[in-house]
Design an enzyme around this catalytic site. Structure first.
Site, mmCIF file in Angstrom:
data_model
loop_
_atom_site.group_PDB
_atom_site.id
_atom_site.type_symbol
_atom_site.label_atom_id
_atom_site.label_comp_id
_atom_site.label_asym_id
_atom_site.label_seq_id
_atom_site.Cartn_x
_atom_site.Cartn_y
_atom_site.Cartn_z
ATOM 1 C CG HIS A 128 -1.893 1.154 1.215
ATOM 2 N ND1 HIS A 128 -3.145 1.044 0.659
ATOM 3 C CD2 HIS A 128 -1.783 2.436 1.653
ATOM 4 C CE1 HIS A 128 -3.781 2.195 0.765
ATOM 5 N NE2 HIS A 128 -2.971 3.061 1.364
ATOM 6 C CB CYS A 129 2.058 3.330 -2.687
ATOM 7 S SG CYS A 129 3.112 4.770 -2.991
ATOM 8 N N PRO A 130 1.513 5.140 0.275
ATOM 9 C CG PRO A 130 2.996 6.043 1.835
ATOM 10 C CD PRO A 130 2.717 4.799 1.059
#
Length: 418
Positions: A128-130
């Site tokens: 999950h990439c912020p």
């Protein structure tokens, strides 16, 4: 509207809310600052548009900005692809090889994992990439990796513009001490800038240069990490699963040979699983091409074995002895707890005296684990998992009944997957 739909594809307008997050705000701000300053520096002070080189330079800067934003927004809005809620395999007997997701009320397809941020099971989840406020997975892996390549290239071009702008404008004012370096400044002297290169312009250019160089280094490293796993047809999660498989086999001396099932043997074949001429990745996100010595559930069986092993080796029971309100940096829990809080987006969980926690990992000052819930909450699929200060709990001594129950449960799961 048709133009916008062609430029960025997303399922519904509510996906725009992903922009309201610190990750996209920072990323888009860096892109805007570097792009706008590079264009202004080129036109006003360094490379005018009435020259062939200046026109080509301007077109390239616009090209970088468009390509970077195109891949960035597609990585964000196209999304990774999600396993349908309540999904189960076509063959009922295959369910014994799969993990069941209590949140999605369905089975996890091969290569899928549940994301706590997205609250869905993600196809071929990498992480999950912020920065895009979304997961990187099956559908958007190519867009995300293309963004990681184009951003350093565009920032390198912008950094060159910034350096040359400051050099040419300050050439007559400051002695750089480069007696052996001679640059032909005749063309620059013939060009009269639209406005003088003032102190604010110098400060803005220097600030943009720092952003461009930092982005080039940081995002460039992420690109090489992504390409490393893509050329092996893995994800970051699967690389970790493979490492744990080797540790498990070595720890128990089982003599097994674990072969990663999705590595097709040739880097070009692995590359084509993500990058295609059509832009859409290969496969439907559930069935995958596999190694000749493996089958569709080779990795999921290994995951079940690791899950069973984790219950025996990792989960340690703790009793809460001090209340904790779930704050990220609690002032009341000590100096070290406050300043050494885990640098992660994973949640914190509040604690009350007398509760029980199953801890799976931790640091010197913090621990991570699941709160033991009552039967009704467990049946409803509830789960409270996160970080908490180590000083708030103390280790419990397992009684014989609990230990034997856990051992028998582990044995039954191992038999189930063999």
């Amino acid at each position: 509207m048709n133009f916008l739909t062609a430029l960025v594809t997303f399922e519904n307008i509510h996906e725009v809310r992903r922009l309201c997050h610190w990750g996209p705000v920072i990323a888009l701000t860096v892109i805007a600052v570097c792009s706008s300053m590079a264009i202004l520096d080129s036109i006003i002070w360094y490379w005018p548009l009435d020259t062939t080189g200046g026109s080509f330079n301007f077109i390239m800067l616009i090209n970088w900005s468009v390509l970077i934003l195109y891949n960035y927004f597609n990585a964000m809005f196209v999304g990774p692809g999600y396993i349908p809620l309540g999904w189960k395999p076509e063959k009922e007997e295959d369910t014994k090889y799969l993990q069941f997701c209590r949140m999605c009320q369905g089975y996890k397809a091969p290569r899928s994992h549940h994301c706590r941020k997205c609250n869905r099971c993600v196809m071929k989840m990498d992480h999950h990439c912020p920065w895009i406020n979304n997961c990187c997975g099956h559908q958007n892996h190519a867009y995300f990796t293309s963004f990681l390549l184009l951003a350093p290239l565009g920032c390198s071009h912008a950094a060159f513009i910034f350096i040359m702008t400051m050099y040419t404008q300050l050439y007559e004012r400051i002695s750089f001490g480069w007696s052996t370096v001679k640059i032909d400044m005749s063309a620059v002297r013939r060009f009269q800038p639209i406005m003088p290169f003032s102190v604010p312009a110098f400060a803005a250019t220097l600030f943009a240069l720092g952003l461009a160089l930092g982005t080039t280094i940081a995002v460039g490293m992420l690109f090489f990490i992504q390409m490393k796993v893509i050329l092996r047809n893995k994800t970051s999660v699967e690389a970790w699963i493979e490492e744990k498989a080797k540790d498990r086999i070595q720890y128990y001396q089982t003599g097994e040979e674990f072969i990663f099932p999705y590595d097709l043997g040739r880097r070009w074949e692995n590359f084509k699983q993500v990058f295609t001429w059509s832009g859409s990745p290969e496969g439907d996100g559930i069935q995958w091409p596999i190694h000749a010595k493996c089958h569709q559930h080779t990795l999921t069986i290994e995951q079940l074995k690791q899950k069973a092993d984790k219950r025996v080796r990792s989960q340690i029971q703790y009793r809460v002895v001090e209340d904790y309100n779930g704050a990220c940096c609690p002032l009341s829990k000590g100096f070290n707890t406050f300043f050494r809080t885990p640098c992660t987006e994973e949640p914190r969980i509040g604690l009350h005296k007398g509760e029980t926690i199953l801890a799976t990992r931790g640091t010197k000052w913090w621990m991570y684990g699941d709160k033991v819930l009552d039967d009704e909450q467990t049946k409803a699929g509830a789960r409270l998992r996160g970080w908490f200060p180590r000083r708030c709990v103390e280790k419990c001594h397992y009684d014989t009944a609990v230990t034997s129950a856990m051992t028998s449960e582990t044995s039954s799961e191992e038999k189930k997957v063999k």
